[in-house]
Scaffold this motif. Sequence first.
Motif, PDB file in Angstrom:
ATOM      1  N   CYS A  34      -4.434  17.338   0.713  1.00  8.22           N
ATOM      2  CA  CYS A  34      -4.104  17.094   2.116  1.00  8.22           C
ATOM      3  C   CYS A  34      -2.716  17.441   2.502  1.00  8.22           C
ATOM      4  O   CYS A  34      -1.592  17.130   1.773  1.00  8.22           O
ATOM      5  CB  CYS A  34      -4.411  15.431   2.399  1.00  8.22           C
ATOM      6  N   ASN A  35      -2.496  18.207   3.440  1.00  6.65           N
ATOM      7  CA  ASN A  35      -0.932  18.345   4.089  1.00  6.65           C
ATOM      8  C   ASN A  35      -0.601  16.860   4.831  1.00  6.65           C
ATOM      9  O   ASN A  35      -1.486  16.653   5.582  1.00  6.65           O
ATOM     10  CB  ASN A  35      -1.008  19.622   4.970  1.00  6.65           C
ATOM     11  N   ILE A  36       0.392  16.626   4.603  1.00  5.54           N
ATOM     12  CA  ILE A  36       0.878  15.537   5.391  1.00  5.54           C
ATOM     13  C   ILE A  36       0.626  15.306   6.951  1.00  5.54           C
ATOM     14  O   ILE A  36       0.439  14.493   7.460  1.00  5.54           O
ATOM     15  CB  ILE A  36       2.547  14.944   5.031  1.00  5.54           C
ATOM     16  N   LEU A  37       0.804  16.608   7.488  1.00  2.00           N
ATOM     17  CA  LEU A  37       0.563  16.724   8.878  1.00  2.00           C
ATOM     18  C   LEU A  37      -0.996  16.627   9.228  1.00  2.00           C
ATOM     19  O   LEU A  37      -1.276  16.407  10.447  1.00  2.00           O
ATOM     20  CB  LEU A  37       1.159  18.033   9.454  1.00  2.00           C
ATOM     21  N   ASP A  38      -1.735  16.615   8.478  1.00  2.00           N
ATOM     22  CA  ASP A  38      -3.162  16.566   8.412  1.00  2.00           C
ATOM     23  C   ASP A  38      -3.897  15.097   8.209  1.00  2.00           C
ATOM     24  O   ASP A  38      -4.874  14.785   8.206  1.00  2.00           O
ATOM     25  CB  ASP A  38      -4.011  17.627   7.930  1.00  2.00           C
ATOM     26  N   LEU A  39      -2.760  14.038   7.858  1.00  2.00           N
ATOM     27  CA  LEU A  39      -3.225  12.873   7.151  1.00  2.00           C
ATOM     28  C   LEU A  39      -4.004  11.904   8.596  1.00  2.00           C
ATOM     29  O   LEU A  39      -3.453  12.312   9.706  1.00  2.00           O
ATOM     30  CB  LEU A  39      -2.048  11.986   6.723  1.00  2.00           C
ATOM     31  N   ASN A  40      -4.805  11.183   8.282  1.00  2.00           N
ATOM     32  CA  ASN A  40      -5.611  10.500   9.074  1.00  2.00           C
ATOM     33  C   ASN A  40      -4.451   9.305   9.519  1.00  2.00           C
ATOM     34  O   ASN A  40      -4.001   8.786   8.529  1.00  2.00           O
ATOM     35  CB  ASN A  40      -6.788   9.854   8.596  1.00  2.00           C
ATOM     36  N   GLU A  41      -4.212   9.266  10.988  1.00  3.31           N
ATOM     37  CA  GLU A  41      -3.326   8.097  11.109  1.00  3.31           C
ATOM     38  C   GLU A  41      -3.765   6.666  11.306  1.00  3.31           C
ATOM     39  O   GLU A  41      -3.320   6.003  11.731  1.00  3.31           O
ATOM     40  CB  GLU A  41      -2.650   8.704  12.496  1.00  3.31           C
ATOM     41  N   ASN A  42      -5.036   6.563  11.067  1.00  2.27           N
ATOM     42  CA  ASN A  42      -5.815   5.095  11.123  1.00  2.27           C
ATOM     43  C   ASN A  42      -5.218   4.428   9.907  1.00  2.27           C
ATOM     44  O   ASN A  42      -5.565   3.264   9.940  1.00  2.27           O
ATOM     45  CB  ASN A  42      -7.126   5.178  11.073  1.00  2.27           C
ATOM     46  N   THR A  43      -4.850   5.150   8.966  1.00  4.94           N
ATOM     47  CA  THR A  43      -4.511   4.255   7.652  1.00  4.94           C
ATOM     48  C   THR A  43      -3.122   4.486   7.627  1.00  4.94           C
ATOM     49  O   THR A  43      -2.253   5.314   7.699  1.00  4.94           O
ATOM     50  CB  THR A  43      -5.085   4.998   6.276  1.00  4.94           C
ATOM     51  N   GLN A  44      -2.392   3.339   7.327  1.00  4.18           N
ATOM     52  CA  GLN A  44      -0.908   2.897   7.342  1.00  4.18           C
ATOM     53  C   GLN A  44      -0.490   2.528   6.005  1.00  4.18           C
ATOM     54  O   GLN A  44      -1.444   1.975   5.436  1.00  4.18           O
ATOM     55  CB  GLN A  44      -0.362   2.173   8.698  1.00  4.18           C
ATOM     56  N   TYR A  45       0.709   2.675   5.701  1.00  4.79           N
ATOM     57  CA  TYR A  45       1.275   2.362   4.438  1.00  4.79           C
ATOM     58  C   TYR A  45       2.331   1.502   4.438  1.00  4.79           C
ATOM     59  O   TYR A  45       3.342   1.605   5.260  1.00  4.79           O
ATOM     60  CB  TYR A  45       1.577   3.739   3.843  1.00  4.79           C
ATOM     61  N   ASP A  46       2.683   0.680   3.193  1.00  3.45           N
ATOM     62  CA  ASP A  46       4.008  -0.351   3.295  1.00  3.45           C
ATOM     63  C   ASP A  46       5.149   0.739   2.894  1.00  3.45           C
ATOM     64  O   ASP A  46       6.219   0.468   2.946  1.00  3.45           O
ATOM     65  CB  ASP A  46       3.691  -1.169   2.208  1.00  3.45           C
ATOM     66  N   LYS A  70       0.868  -1.187  -0.192  1.00  2.00           N
ATOM     67  CA  LYS A  70       0.006  -0.017   0.000  1.00  2.00           C
ATOM     68  C   LYS A  70       0.700   1.195  -0.023  1.00  2.00           C
ATOM     69  O   LYS A  70       1.639   1.510   0.933  1.00  2.00           O
ATOM     70  CB  LYS A  70      -0.903   0.039   1.179  1.00  2.00           C
ATOM     71  N   ILE A  71       0.792   2.105  -1.220  1.00  5.03           N
ATOM     72  CA  ILE A  71       1.865   3.090  -1.271  1.00  5.03           C
ATOM     73  C   ILE A  71       1.056   4.564  -1.011  1.00  5.03           C
ATOM     74  O   ILE A  71      -0.154   4.696  -1.503  1.00  5.03           O
ATOM     75  CB  ILE A  71       2.162   3.155  -2.671  1.00  5.03           C
ATOM     76  N   LEU A  72       1.881   5.356  -0.567  1.00  2.00           N
ATOM     77  CA  LEU A  72       1.288   6.953  -0.500  1.00  2.00           C
ATOM     78  C   LEU A  72       2.198   7.590  -0.980  1.00  2.00           C
ATOM     79  O   LEU A  72       3.477   7.709  -0.852  1.00  2.00           O
ATOM     80  CB  LEU A  72       1.319   7.313   0.960  1.00  2.00           C
ATOM     81  N   ASP A  73       1.762   8.267  -2.168  1.00  2.00           N
ATOM     82  CA  ASP A  73       2.689   9.599  -2.996  1.00  2.00           C
ATOM     83  C   ASP A  73       2.296  10.717  -2.347  1.00  2.00           C
ATOM     84  O   ASP A  73       1.327  11.583  -2.923  1.00  2.00           O
ATOM     85  CB  ASP A  73       2.272   9.223  -4.497  1.00  2.00           C
ATOM     86  N   ILE A  74       3.302  11.444  -1.563  1.00  2.00           N
ATOM     87  CA  ILE A  74       3.443  12.739  -0.838  1.00  2.00           C
ATOM     88  C   ILE A  74       3.836  13.798  -2.012  1.00  2.00           C
ATOM     89  O   ILE A  74       4.933  13.745  -2.357  1.00  2.00           O
ATOM     90  CB  ILE A  74       4.047  12.754   0.506  1.00  2.00           C
ATOM     91  N   GLY A  75       2.779  14.866  -1.988  1.00  2.00           N
ATOM     92  CA  GLY A  75       3.369  16.002  -2.776  1.00  2.00           C
ATOM     93  C   GLY A  75       3.404  15.383  -4.418  1.00  2.00           C
ATOM     94  O   GLY A  75       4.493  15.603  -5.068  1.00  2.00           O
TER      95      GLY A  75
END
Length: 235
Positions: free
Chosen positions: A106-118, A59-64
């Motif tokens: 979304c700003n990274i600092l406002d991300l929901n912490e209930n979802t985590q990424y690989d 599960k991938i998160l692409d920030i910015g």
Amino acid sequence: MKDLFGQAIYDYHFKNSPENIYTETSISEEDEMDVSYLFREFNEMPIIEQKAITLSKGKILDIGCGAGSHSLELQNKLQQDVTAIDISKKAIVTCIARGIKQTEVCNILDLNENTQYDTILLLMNGTGIFGTINQIPIYLNKLNKILLPNGQILIDSSDIIYMFDEDEDGGKWIPGTNYYGELTFKLKYKNEVEEEFPWLYLDYNTLQNAAIANGFKCELVLEGEHYDYLAKLTL
């Protein structure tokens, strides 16, 4: 902010008379960038970005994410589960129009912490979002919370010490008292000027020290052709 970067991305995709972007930093003169560069295909990307994409998994998160080129490669070519986020509304509108299935303004600092990424991607000088040295722990703490126990953060930056003049002893003359990678960034598009914002370039050793101090391991994955590098952070 005026979101001029997002506007340029939006204009290019929707053929709304796009123009080039002009950038300037506190230590460099104005530079011109063709917006089409943000829409590059995999074979047009720097080797560091290609390496980060090939290492991405789970599960991938692409920030910015910008125009979403990295996310599109992961989603369409590699069939990966990727979410693209950006603070720019118009960049995300463009990403959606390009076919990215999972997006969020979304700003990274406002991300929901209930979802985590690989895998968490921070590319195109990913350390820039930290802003200043003092804010690094804030961002690494957030990344810690959204990274799965066996996950990885793939982040790139450059050691910009080469941009400073040498002194009489062969060292570097660096003005001011702050870390030399702390810059202010200016952006112009279609005769409008964005508000200045802080942008951080980190040499690898400084990133590694910050990572270790905040609960991460740090590995140098690849060095580019011009003082740039890709690093991997793990818990």
